[in-house]
Write a protein that holds these residues in place. Structure first.
Motif, short mmCIF file in Angstrom:
data_model
loop_
_atom_site.label_atom_id
_atom_site.label_comp_id
_atom_site.label_asym_id
_atom_site.label_seq_id
_atom_site.Cartn_x
_atom_site.Cartn_y
_atom_site.Cartn_z
N ALA A 66 46.92 23.22 37.76
CA ALA A 66 45.82 24.13 38.04
C ALA A 66 46.41 25.35 38.74
O ALA A 66 47.31 25.22 39.57
N LEU A 67 45.94 26.52 38.39
CA LEU A 67 46.51 27.74 38.95
C LEU A 67 45.57 28.36 39.98
O LEU A 67 44.35 28.45 39.75
N GLU A 68 46.16 28.81 41.08
CA GLU A 68 45.42 29.52 42.12
C GLU A 68 45.18 30.97 41.69
O GLU A 68 44.15 31.56 41.99
N ALA A 69 46.15 31.54 40.96
CA ALA A 69 46.04 32.91 40.46
C ALA A 69 47.16 33.16 39.45
O ALA A 69 48.17 32.47 39.45
N VAL A 70 46.93 34.17 38.61
CA VAL A 70 47.95 34.65 37.68
C VAL A 70 48.22 36.11 38.03
O VAL A 70 47.28 36.90 38.18
N ILE A 71 49.49 36.46 38.16
CA ILE A 71 49.89 37.83 38.48
C ILE A 71 50.47 38.44 37.22
O ILE A 71 51.38 37.88 36.60
N ALA A 88 41.50 41.89 33.29
CA ALA A 88 40.08 41.54 33.16
C ALA A 88 39.84 40.75 31.88
O ALA A 88 39.05 39.79 31.87
N HIS A 89 40.52 41.11 30.80
CA HIS A 89 40.39 40.35 29.55
C HIS A 89 40.94 38.94 29.73
O HIS A 89 40.33 37.96 29.25
N LEU A 90 42.07 38.81 30.42
CA LEU A 90 42.65 37.49 30.67
C LEU A 90 41.69 36.65 31.50
O LEU A 90 41.47 35.46 31.21
N TYR A 91 41.11 37.22 32.53
CA TYR A 91 40.15 36.51 33.39
C TYR A 91 38.99 35.96 32.56
O TYR A 91 38.57 34.82 32.75
N GLU A 92 38.48 36.76 31.63
CA GLU A 92 37.38 36.30 30.76
C GLU A 92 37.83 35.14 29.89
O GLU A 92 37.12 34.14 29.76
N VAL A 93 39.00 35.26 29.27
CA VAL A 93 39.50 34.20 28.39
C VAL A 93 39.73 32.91 29.17
O VAL A 93 39.53 31.81 28.63
N LEU A 94 40.09 33.02 30.43
CA LEU A 94 40.30 31.85 31.28
C LEU A 94 39.00 31.31 31.87
O LEU A 94 39.01 30.47 32.76
N GLY A 95 37.88 31.77 31.33
CA GLY A 95 36.58 31.27 31.74
C GLY A 95 36.17 31.68 33.14
O GLY A 95 35.35 31.01 33.77
N ARG A 96 36.73 32.78 33.63
CA ARG A 96 36.44 33.29 34.97
C ARG A 96 36.73 32.26 36.06
O ARG A 96 36.11 32.26 37.12
N ARG A 97 37.69 31.37 35.80
CA ARG A 97 38.03 30.31 36.76
C ARG A 97 39.32 30.59 37.52
O ARG A 97 39.53 29.98 38.57
N VAL A 98 40.17 31.44 36.99
CA VAL A 98 41.47 31.70 37.63
C VAL A 98 41.56 33.20 37.96
O VAL A 98 41.50 34.03 37.05
N PRO A 99 41.68 33.54 39.25
CA PRO A 99 41.82 34.95 39.61
C PRO A 99 43.06 35.56 38.94
O PRO A 99 44.07 34.88 38.72
N VAL A 100 42.95 36.84 38.63
CA VAL A 100 44.07 37.58 38.04
C VAL A 100 44.35 38.78 38.93
O VAL A 100 43.44 39.53 39.29
N VAL A 101 45.62 38.94 39.27
CA VAL A 101 46.06 40.04 40.12
C VAL A 101 46.99 40.91 39.28
O VAL A 101 47.96 40.42 38.70
N GLY A 102 46.69 42.19 39.22
CA GLY A 102 47.53 43.13 38.50
C GLY A 102 48.40 43.89 39.47
O GLY A 102 47.91 44.41 40.48
N VAL A 103 49.70 43.94 39.18
CA VAL A 103 50.64 44.71 40.00
C VAL A 103 51.31 45.73 39.07
O VAL A 103 52.07 45.35 38.18
N ALA A 104 50.99 46.99 39.28
CA ALA A 104 51.53 48.06 38.44
C ALA A 104 52.54 48.87 39.25
O ALA A 104 52.35 49.10 40.45
#
Length: 164
Positions: A66-71, A88-104
């Motif tokens: 289980a993932l706490e977040a994906v960066i 945001a697209h990844l978050y939707e595909v993951l069923g809004r269950r795993v936070p996604v953090v973007g680092v640019a």
């Protein structure tokens, strides 16, 4: 468990890499995954996610934890009006269950909504966006990631692994 992902493109192939690590301040990954997929979709401005999302999903399909977040390397949002980016697209595909953090690493016009994060002695910040997690909290997590330089150690490592 946390995961960071990156994708590198060659002429007819995409190389994706994923590192798993137990905490935001971890110095080393506990596991890694690599995928190579043929012929990524053509790049279209504003539709970068169509090119990168299949590679990221192939990597995440290999993770049993289980993932706490994906960066991700890039933006979650593309503008203050919440235009959806890869994260945001990844978050939707993951069923809004795993936070996604973007680092640019670079800002683009209209990215003043991203939280700038200064690390080490760097004069240029990183730009952090998030979904499923408060952006200020995500930015603080990125600031405290291991490494003395602008780009955290594990984000450099996953970039290097995607290029091998």
């Amino acid at each position: 468990m946390l995961a960071c992902v990156d994708v590198h493109y060659l002429e007819h192939e995409a190389h994706g890499a994923l590192l798993l690590f137990p905490s935001w301040d971890a110095a080393v990954a506990t596991d890694r995954r690599v995928v190579r997929l043929p012929s990524p979709a053509e790049y279209k401005p504003g539709h970068f996610y169509e090119r990168e999302l299949p590679v990221v999903l192939a990597l995440l399909a290999q993770v049993e934890h289980a993932l706490e977040a994906v960066i991700i390397d890039g933006y979650v949002w593309l503008g203050a009006a919440n235009e959806r980016g890869l994260g945001a697209h990844l978050y939707e595909v993951l069923g809004r269950r795993v936070p996604v953090v973007g680092v640019a690493k670079t800002a683009f016009k209209g990215s003043d909504f991203a939280t700038p994060v200064s690390r080490g002695e760097a004069t240029r910040p990183l730009y952090v966006t998030a979904v499923g997690l408060d952006a200020r909290v995500a930015a603080e997590h990125v600031r405290t990631m291991h490494g003395p330089y602008r780009v955290p150690t594990l984000l450099k490592d996953v970039d290097r692994l995607s290029r091998e």
